[in-house]
Scaffold this active site. Structure first.
Site, short mmCIF file in Angstrom:
data_model
loop_
_atom_site.label_atom_id
_atom_site.label_comp_id
_atom_site.label_asym_id
_atom_site.label_seq_id
_atom_site.Cartn_x
_atom_site.Cartn_y
_atom_site.Cartn_z
N HIS A 193 -4.89 6.68 -5.79
CA HIS A 193 -4.24 5.91 -4.72
C HIS A 193 -4.50 4.42 -4.96
O HIS A 193 -5.65 3.98 -4.91
CB HIS A 193 -4.81 6.33 -3.36
CG HIS A 193 -4.44 5.37 -2.25
ND1 HIS A 193 -3.14 5.03 -1.97
CD2 HIS A 193 -5.20 4.66 -1.38
CE1 HIS A 193 -3.12 4.17 -0.97
NE2 HIS A 193 -4.35 3.92 -0.61
N PHE A 208 0.18 -4.03 2.53
CA PHE A 208 0.86 -2.80 2.97
C PHE A 208 2.39 -2.91 2.92
O PHE A 208 2.94 -4.01 3.03
CB PHE A 208 0.43 -2.42 4.39
CG PHE A 208 -0.97 -1.87 4.46
CD1 PHE A 208 -1.28 -0.66 3.88
CD2 PHE A 208 -1.99 -2.58 5.09
CE1 PHE A 208 -2.57 -0.15 3.93
CE2 PHE A 208 -3.28 -2.08 5.14
CZ PHE A 208 -3.58 -0.86 4.55
N ASN A 263 0.70 -1.08 -1.14
CA ASN A 263 -0.05 0.08 -0.62
C ASN A 263 0.77 0.69 0.52
O ASN A 263 0.92 0.07 1.58
CB ASN A 263 -1.42 -0.40 -0.12
CG ASN A 263 -2.25 0.72 0.51
OD1 ASN A 263 -1.74 1.78 0.85
ND2 ASN A 263 -3.54 0.47 0.68
N CYS A 311 -4.62 6.58 4.41
CA CYS A 311 -4.22 6.82 3.03
C CYS A 311 -4.72 8.15 2.47
O CYS A 311 -4.13 8.70 1.56
CB CYS A 311 -4.72 5.68 2.14
SG CYS A 311 -4.27 4.08 2.79
#
Ligand SMILES: CCCCCCCCCCCCCCCCCC(=O)SCCNC(=O)CCNC(=O)[C@H](O)C(C)(C)COP(=O)(O)OP(=O)(O)OC[C@H]1O[C@@H](n2cnc3c(N)ncnc32)[C@H](O)[C@@H]1OP(=O)(O)O
Length: 389
Positions: free
Chosen positions: A304, A215, A337, A164
């Site tokens: 993030h 994810f 994510n 990430c």
């Protein structure tokens, strides 16, 4: 004969690098929060792991994520049932599938960015391609260059397995390229496809449960350049300053590794607390380096959204008003994510909010986190033309 100093001076841009356009894309298959645990345990024939299914349901419930998009849907998985078993030798097949899918997804995002940019694809001078899903050369970057019709002279760089934090790393690299090569136009492309690390549930492998709870897949693209061409290019965010910090003795907290059965990844339960203990020092150091004293609530934030707990901790630590992380929370809710690309979606969300007339501060910070634990920080300045987009 010119001196090296003169040659260097001519190569450098006059102004700072800026984000000139943003594009995003997701695969078509959408997974809804309330359905995912049932779906996952059914398609991996794992209903006997009732305790793990309950844990995934708890993670999904608390994740702040409503939906995610994936390339590896039920039909594709049906053709590759061996992907469910991490002990089988599936790395070759996964790399083949990801290598074909990544550029296809990236081209959708990049075509959107190029259309918004307003100049021909052939004017791109540099391509930075970031992914954790690859594993071969020539790679998805070359295929993407060919699909977009970039020139054979385009200067290509691949960033692989940064996870990430590559959201920030790739942008800092593009800033250096744009500011040190007068006239350069950098296409930063990201493509993240979870099939490289998709497995069925297994006792003792809680990372697999966490990964399936948070994810998702996507592509993102940003055009970066300095000294924008009048009447054609409109800067969205100027890149004022960037830093990278590694939290000492945390190298085992977030890890990724290619194994014979696919990508093995680990995200320790301590990650959000470790970030909470280190983020403010990192921000203070960054702003001190450029002589700006900032009130955190006077900035815009592109954090993030690695997990809902990370956003909660950052918000609490910095005493941020609830609206400050609204863009990060919306992206987390709508897409999950998506590793490095997630902050690109957050920047896209911020500029949309500003274009709609919502108040977005003049100065802001982008932060991304990944293996290391690495913290990438970039100070951004919102350029004046946002409301015209
Ligand atoms: C749709 C397709 C999907 C396909 C997926 C395939 C995956 C392949 C992906 C490959 C990607 C590789 C990229 C790697 C790069 C990563 C970089 C990052 O973003 S780093 C990522 C940065 N992101 C983070 O670090 C996530 C931050 N964490 C969070 O946001 C939250 O903790 C939460 C949302 C996970 C749960 O909400 P919260 O309010 O805490 O709720 P509760 O307290 O009720 O807990 C519920 C259960 O969750 C448990 N559990 C918690 N953490 C972990 C863990 N690490 N580990 C294991 N378990 C964990 C906890 O023990 C509890 O179990 P139980 O007691 O109920 O049995």
């Amino acid at each position: 004969m010119a001196t090296v100093q003169q040659i260097r001076h001519v190569q450098r841009s006059d102004g700072p690098a800026a984000v000139l356009a943003i594009g995003t894309a997701n695969p078509a298959s959408c997974m809804l929060r309330n359905d995912y645990a049932d779906y996952y345990f059914r398609v991996t024939n794992s209903e006997h792991h009732a305790d793990l299914k309950d844990k995934l349901k708890r993670i999904c419930k608390n994740s702040g994520i409503e939906r995610r998009y994936v390339h590896l849907d039920e039909e594709l998985l049906g053709a590759h049932p061996d992907f469910s078993d991490r002990a089988l030798l599936t790395l070759d097949a996964r790399i083949d599938m990801a290598s074909a899918a990544m550029p296809e997804l990236a081209v959708s995002a990049a075509a959107r960015a190029i259309a918004e940019w307003g100049r021909p694809a052939a004017d791109v001078t540099h391509l930075v391609f970031s992914t954790y899903s690859g594993g071969k050369a020539p790679s998805a970057d070359l295929r993407l260059a060919s699909l977009l019709g970039l020139c054979p002279t385009v200067s290509r760089t691949i960033l692989s397995l940064h996870g990430c934090s590559s959201g920030g790393r790739a942008l800092q690299l593009s800033k250096e390229l744009a500011e040190n090569n007068r006239g350069a136009r950098v296409l930063v492309a990201y493509s993240e496809i979870t099939l490289i690390g998709f497995y069925g549930p297994q006792e003792g492998r809680l990372d697999t449960i966490l990964g399936n709870g948070i994810f998702g897949d996507c592509a993102g693209a940003i055009i970066v350049g300095a000294d924008p061409v009048d009447c054609i290019e409109r800067p969205l965010f100027e890149m004022a300053f960037a830093t990278q910090t590694t939290i000492p003795e945390t190298e085992n907290e977030i890890t990724t590794r290619l194994m014979k059965g696919g990508l093995d990844f680990h995200v320790s339960i301590r990650v959000s607390k470790l970030l909470k203990s280190n983020i403010e020092r990192c921000l203070i150091d960054t702003f001190e380096s450029i002589g700006i004293s900032a009130e955190w609530n006077d900035l815009f934030w592109a954090i993030h959204p690695g997990g809902r707990a990370i956003l909660d901790h950052v918000e609490q630590l910095l005493g941020l008003g609830v609206e400050k992380l609204a863009a990060s929370r919306r992206v987390l809710r709508e897409y999950g994510n998506m590793s490095a690309t997630t902050v690109i979606f957050v920047l896209d969300e911020l500029r949309r909010r500003r274009a709609r007339g919502e108040e977005v501060a003049e100065w802001g910070v982008m932060m991304a986190f990944g293996p290391g634990i690495t913290i990438e920080t970039m100070v951004l300045h919102a350029a004046g033309s946002l409301k015209e987009n």
